[in-house]
Design a protein around this motif. Structure first.
Motif, PDB file in Angstrom:
ATOM      1  N   MET A 261       0.836  -1.193   0.000  1.00 31.37           N
ATOM      2  CA  MET A 261       0.000   0.000   0.000  1.00 31.37           C
ATOM      3  C   MET A 261       0.872   1.244   0.000  1.00 31.37           C
ATOM      4  SD  MET A 261      -1.218   0.783   3.892  1.00 31.37           S
ATOM      5  CE  MET A 261      -0.016   1.439   5.060  1.00 31.37           C
ATOM      6  N   ARG A 262       0.258   2.378  -0.326  1.00 26.58           N
ATOM      7  CA  ARG A 262       0.972   3.660  -0.277  1.00 26.58           C
ATOM      8  C   ARG A 262       0.877   4.267   1.124  1.00 26.58           C
ATOM      9  NH1 ARG A 262      -2.166   7.433  -3.894  1.00 26.58           N
ATOM     10  NH2 ARG A 262      -3.819   6.363  -2.768  1.00 26.58           N
ATOM     11  N   ALA A 263       1.942   4.929   1.527  1.00 24.20           N
ATOM     12  CA  ALA A 263       1.939   5.697   2.762  1.00 24.20           C
ATOM     13  C   ALA A 263       2.898   6.874   2.593  1.00 24.20           C
ATOM     14  CB  ALA A 263       2.366   4.849   3.954  1.00 24.20           C
ATOM     15  N   VAL A 264       2.621   7.955   3.297  1.00 29.52           N
ATOM     16  CA  VAL A 264       3.511   9.115   3.294  1.00 29.52           C
ATOM     17  C   VAL A 264       4.328   9.066   4.582  1.00 29.52           C
ATOM     18  CG1 VAL A 264       3.665  11.623   3.301  1.00 29.52           C
ATOM     19  CG2 VAL A 264       1.916  10.492   1.924  1.00 29.52           C
ATOM     20  N   GLU A 265       5.643   8.935   4.432  1.00 34.99           N
ATOM     21  CA  GLU A 265       6.521   8.807   5.593  1.00 34.99           C
ATOM     22  C   GLU A 265       7.335  10.062   5.848  1.00 34.99           C
ATOM     23  OE1 GLU A 265       7.686   4.071   5.977  1.00 34.99           O
ATOM     24  OE2 GLU A 265       9.154   5.497   5.195  1.00 34.99           O
ATOM     25  N   ILE A 266       7.583  10.314   7.136  1.00 34.18           N
ATOM     26  CA  ILE A 266       8.616  11.249   7.564  1.00 34.18           C
ATOM     27  C   ILE A 266       9.847  10.404   7.877  1.00 34.18           C
ATOM     28  CG2 ILE A 266       9.316  12.945   9.292  1.00 34.18           C
ATOM     29  CD1 ILE A 266       6.302  13.399   9.835  1.00 34.18           C
ATOM     30  N   GLN A 267      10.892  10.570   7.097  1.00 34.14           N
ATOM     31  CA  GLN A 267      12.122   9.801   7.318  1.00 34.14           C
ATOM     32  C   GLN A 267      13.197  10.636   7.995  1.00 34.14           C
ATOM     33  OE1 GLN A 267      12.881   8.470   3.286  1.00 34.14           O
ATOM     34  NE2 GLN A 267      11.338   6.846   3.415  1.00 34.14           N
ATOM     35  N   GLU A 268      13.005  11.961   7.966  1.00 31.67           N
ATOM     36  CA  GLU A 268      13.858  12.905   8.682  1.00 31.67           C
ATOM     37  C   GLU A 268      13.019  14.161   8.914  1.00 31.67           C
ATOM     38  OE1 GLU A 268      17.025  14.673   6.367  1.00 31.67           O
ATOM     39  OE2 GLU A 268      16.055  14.011   4.515  1.00 31.67           O
ATOM     40  N   TYR A 269      13.368  14.919   9.930  1.00 34.84           N
ATOM     41  CA  TYR A 269      12.608  16.126  10.227  1.00 34.84           C
ATOM     42  C   TYR A 269      13.057  17.265   9.326  1.00 34.84           C
ATOM     43  CZ  TYR A 269      11.477  13.450  14.388  1.00 34.84           C
ATOM     44  OH  TYR A 269      11.056  12.468  15.237  1.00 34.84           O
ATOM     45  N   GLY A 270      12.079  18.108   8.940  1.00 34.69           N
ATOM     46  CA  GLY A 270      12.414  19.228   8.077  1.00 34.69           C
ATOM     47  C   GLY A 270      11.178  19.841   7.461  1.00 34.69           C
ATOM     48  N   GLY A 271      11.338  20.453   6.291  1.00 31.34           N
ATOM     49  CA  GLY A 271      10.245  21.108   5.596  1.00 31.34           C
ATOM     50  C   GLY A 271       9.340  20.114   4.902  1.00 31.34           C
ATOM     51  N   PRO A 272       8.342  20.613   4.167  1.00 36.26           N
ATOM     52  CA  PRO A 272       7.399  19.731   3.481  1.00 36.26           C
ATOM     53  C   PRO A 272       8.063  18.704   2.567  1.00 36.26           C
ATOM     54  CG  PRO A 272       6.598  21.984   3.458  1.00 36.26           C
ATOM     55  CD  PRO A 272       7.979  22.042   4.007  1.00 36.26           C
ATOM     56  N   GLU A 273       9.251  19.046   2.055  1.00 34.50           N
ATOM     57  CA  GLU A 273       9.927  18.154   1.112  1.00 34.50           C
ATOM     58  C   GLU A 273      10.349  16.826   1.731  1.00 34.50           C
ATOM     59  OE1 GLU A 273      12.965  20.563   3.216  1.00 34.50           O
ATOM     60  OE2 GLU A 273      11.100  21.035   2.158  1.00 34.50           O
ATOM     61  N   VAL A 274      10.380  16.724   3.056  1.00 37.00           N
ATOM     62  CA  VAL A 274      10.783  15.454   3.687  1.00 37.00           C
ATOM     63  C   VAL A 274       9.662  14.418   3.669  1.00 37.00           C
ATOM     64  CG1 VAL A 274      12.400  16.686   5.176  1.00 37.00           C
ATOM     65  CG2 VAL A 274      10.143  16.051   6.074  1.00 37.00           C
ATOM     66  N   LEU A 275       8.453  14.809   3.285  1.00 37.20           N
ATOM     67  CA  LEU A 275       7.348  13.852   3.185  1.00 37.20           C
ATOM     68  C   LEU A 275       7.537  13.009   1.921  1.00 37.20           C
ATOM     69  CD1 LEU A 275       4.334  16.163   4.128  1.00 37.20           C
ATOM     70  CD2 LEU A 275       5.462  14.479   5.589  1.00 37.20           C
ATOM     71  N   LYS A 276       7.679  11.711   2.089  1.00 38.30           N
ATOM     72  CA  LYS A 276       7.957  10.811   0.977  1.00 38.30           C
ATOM     73  C   LYS A 276       6.869   9.749   0.856  1.00 38.30           C
ATOM     74  CE  LYS A 276      12.023  12.771   0.416  1.00 38.30           C
ATOM     75  NZ  LYS A 276      12.263  13.677  -0.734  1.00 38.30           N
ATOM     76  N   VAL A 277       6.351   9.570  -0.370  1.00 37.17           N
ATOM     77  CA  VAL A 277       5.391   8.507  -0.621  1.00 37.17           C
ATOM     78  C   VAL A 277       6.156   7.208  -0.846  1.00 37.17           C
ATOM     79  CG1 VAL A 277       3.528   7.687  -2.102  1.00 37.17           C
ATOM     80  CG2 VAL A 277       3.779  10.136  -1.656  1.00 37.17           C
ATOM     81  N   VAL A 278       5.832   6.181  -0.059  1.00 37.62           N
ATOM     82  CA  VAL A 278       6.527   4.902  -0.131  1.00 37.62           C
ATOM     83  C   VAL A 278       5.508   3.769  -0.259  1.00 37.62           C
ATOM     84  CG1 VAL A 278       8.437   5.768   1.270  1.00 37.62           C
ATOM     85  CG2 VAL A 278       6.551   4.555   2.380  1.00 37.62           C
ATOM     86  N   GLU A 279       5.976   2.609  -0.691  1.00 37.21           N
ATOM     87  CA  GLU A 279       5.186   1.391  -0.662  1.00 37.21           C
ATOM     88  C   GLU A 279       5.581   0.608   0.585  1.00 37.21           C
ATOM     89  OE1 GLU A 279       2.748   0.171  -2.590  1.00 37.21           O
ATOM     90  OE2 GLU A 279       2.710   2.010  -3.797  1.00 37.21           O
ATOM     91  N   THR A 280       4.596   0.186   1.347  1.00 42.51           N
ATOM     92  CA  THR A 280       4.881  -0.495   2.602  1.00 42.51           C
ATOM     93  C   THR A 280       3.841  -1.570   2.878  1.00 42.51           C
ATOM     94  OG1 THR A 280       5.361  -0.108   4.953  1.00 42.51           O
ATOM     95  CG2 THR A 280       3.552   1.167   3.989  1.00 42.51           C
ATOM     96  N   GLU A 281       4.055  -2.345   3.916  1.00 39.32           N
ATOM     97  CA  GLU A 281       3.133  -3.420   4.258  1.00 39.32           C
ATOM     98  C   GLU A 281       1.820  -2.856   4.801  1.00 39.32           C
ATOM     99  OE1 GLU A 281       3.608  -6.762   3.881  1.00 39.32           O
ATOM    100  OE2 GLU A 281       5.448  -6.221   2.807  1.00 39.32           O
ATOM    101  N   VAL A 282       0.728  -3.554   4.505  1.00 37.24           N
ATOM    102  CA  VAL A 282      -0.576  -3.165   5.042  1.00 37.24           C
ATOM    103  C   VAL A 282      -0.614  -3.482   6.532  1.00 37.24           C
ATOM    104  CG1 VAL A 282      -3.053  -3.600   4.968  1.00 37.24           C
ATOM    105  CG2 VAL A 282      -1.732  -3.547   2.846  1.00 37.24           C
ATOM    106  N   PRO A 283      -0.927  -2.509   7.393  1.00 38.79           N
ATOM    107  CA  PRO A 283      -0.951  -2.779   8.834  1.00 38.79           C
ATOM    108  C   PRO A 283      -2.144  -3.653   9.214  1.00 38.79           C
ATOM    109  CG  PRO A 283      -1.758  -0.575   8.400  1.00 38.79           C
ATOM    110  CD  PRO A 283      -1.277  -1.106   7.083  1.00 38.79           C
ATOM    111  N   ARG A 284      -1.942  -4.502  10.216  1.00 43.43           N
ATOM    112  CA  ARG A 284      -3.013  -5.354  10.732  1.00 43.43           C
ATOM    113  C   ARG A 284      -3.438  -4.837  12.102  1.00 43.43           C
ATOM    114  NH1 ARG A 284      -3.016 -10.616   8.948  1.00 43.43           N
ATOM    115  NH2 ARG A 284      -5.054 -10.693   9.982  1.00 43.43           N
ATOM    116  N   PRO A 285      -4.720  -4.890  12.419  1.00 50.59           N
ATOM    117  CA  PRO A 285      -5.160  -4.432  13.739  1.00 50.59           C
ATOM    118  C   PRO A 285      -4.804  -5.429  14.831  1.00 50.59           C
ATOM    119  CG  PRO A 285      -7.008  -5.350  12.511  1.00 50.59           C
ATOM    120  CD  PRO A 285      -5.836  -5.349  11.576  1.00 50.59           C
TER     121      PRO A 285
END
Length: 325
Positions: A1-25
């Motif tokens: 699935m798609r998710a927007v990650e913060i991988q480092e702190y900073g301006g809006p440009e640090v928001l990265k769209v990544v593919e990751t595992e679907v979370p389970r409840p």
């Protein structure tokens, strides 16, 4: 699935769209196929300062609307496919989000998913500020910082419905002032407000002041109170040092100061949060309150949404449109 990650702190440009595992409840949790996600100032503080970020990488986002995907062990009263809105502890900038059962709310048929995404943080916060914490009484006067924002627009409507005598707002531009006047405000001040508030109230001051800014703005809000006035702090958008108030400030006017955080309430007393949220949601269902969505972005445009909000140019509520197709 798609998710927007913060991988480092900073301006809006640090928001990265990544593919990751679907979370389970887990036990007592629900996963949700997200339709819309609300954008909040707390998300900007998470990205820039690590506000409420336990570790990196981190997926921000505090509220969603969508359909129940999966229910965890012990969850009752919710079924797969049910239409819901939910408050999350992060993780909402994604195709699938997980929330605690106590913060997931089934939607009545009259609420669409787009509207529902505006509600989980803003609406109960505004309701608490006016009623549960602020305890506004008919005929009293109210001062609201950020009157053109999501919370500000709802507070103005709730205060008017509660019989407020006068509702005053503070904003950062003339355009925002014009916008806020459509949501219950009698007068809206641009920038400086302490002297105008005194003038508007004949020198008396206001009965209730609501402040999400902190720092010098909070101190000026306190100084704008009438005798027996009440101040509610519900944020620190200025990132100022922790404030202190004591006898010299409170005793002369018999003033009261209190605070509110919906995220903290969700952790400390989810039952109280649920009762508060259900009362708040009812004000949308019965038409007392409407929350304007003024801009909508795709999930991949999360950085642009942050730029708009961070530039203090936005009014009302900003959303991320997550569901594809």
């Amino acid at each position: 699935m798609r998710a927007v990650e913060i991988q480092e702190y900073g301006g809006p440009e640090v928001l990265k769209v990544v593919e990751t595992e679907v979370p389970r409840p887990g036990a007592g949790q629900v996963s949700i196929d997200v339709a819309y996600t609300g954008v909040n100032f707390a998300d900007l503080k998470a990205r820039g300062e690590g506000y409420r970020v336990p570790s990196l990488p981190f997926v921000p986002g505090l509220e969603v609307s969508g359909r129940v995907r999966e229910v965890g062990a012990g969850v009752e009263g919710l079924t797969v496919g049910q239409v819901v809105a939910a408050l999350t502890a992060g993780g909402a900038y994604a195709d699938v989000a997980v929330a605690e059962r106590e913060t997931v709310f089934p939607l009545p048929p009259t609420l669409d998913l787009r509207t529902a995404a505006t509600l989980p943080t803003v609406l109960p916060t505004a309701y608490a500020l006016v009623h549960s914490v602020g305890r506004l009484q008919p005929g009293e006067t109210l001062l609201v910082q950020g009157a053109a924002g999501g919370i500000g627009t709802v507070v103005g409507q709730l205060a008017r419905a509660a019989g407020a005598g006068s509702v005053y707002g503070v904003v950062s531009s003339a355009a925002k002032a014009e916008f806020a006047r459509g949501y219950g405000y009698d007068e809206v001040f641009v920038g400086e407000f302490e002297a105008p508030v005194r003038a508007a109230t004949g020198g008396r001051g206001v009965d209730l002041a609501l402040d999400p800014v902190g720092g010098e703005t909070l101190r000026r809000s306190l100084a704008s109170l009438a005798t027996f006035g009440r101040l509610v702090s519900f944020g620190n958008a200025s990132s100022a040092a922790p404030w202190q108030v004591g006898q010299p400030e409170l005793y002369p006017g018999a003033l009261s100061v209190s605070g509110f955080s919906i995220l903290t309430l969700a952790q400390t007393d989810p039952t109280a949060l649920r009762a508060l949220t259900e009362r708040a949601f009812a004000t949308v269902v019965d038409g007392t309150v409407s929350l304007p969505v003024t801009a909508e972005f795709g999930l991949e445009e999360a950085a642009e949404a942050h730029r708009v909000m961070g530039a203090r140019a936005s009014t009302g509520k900003l959303l991320l449109r997550v569901a594809q197709g």
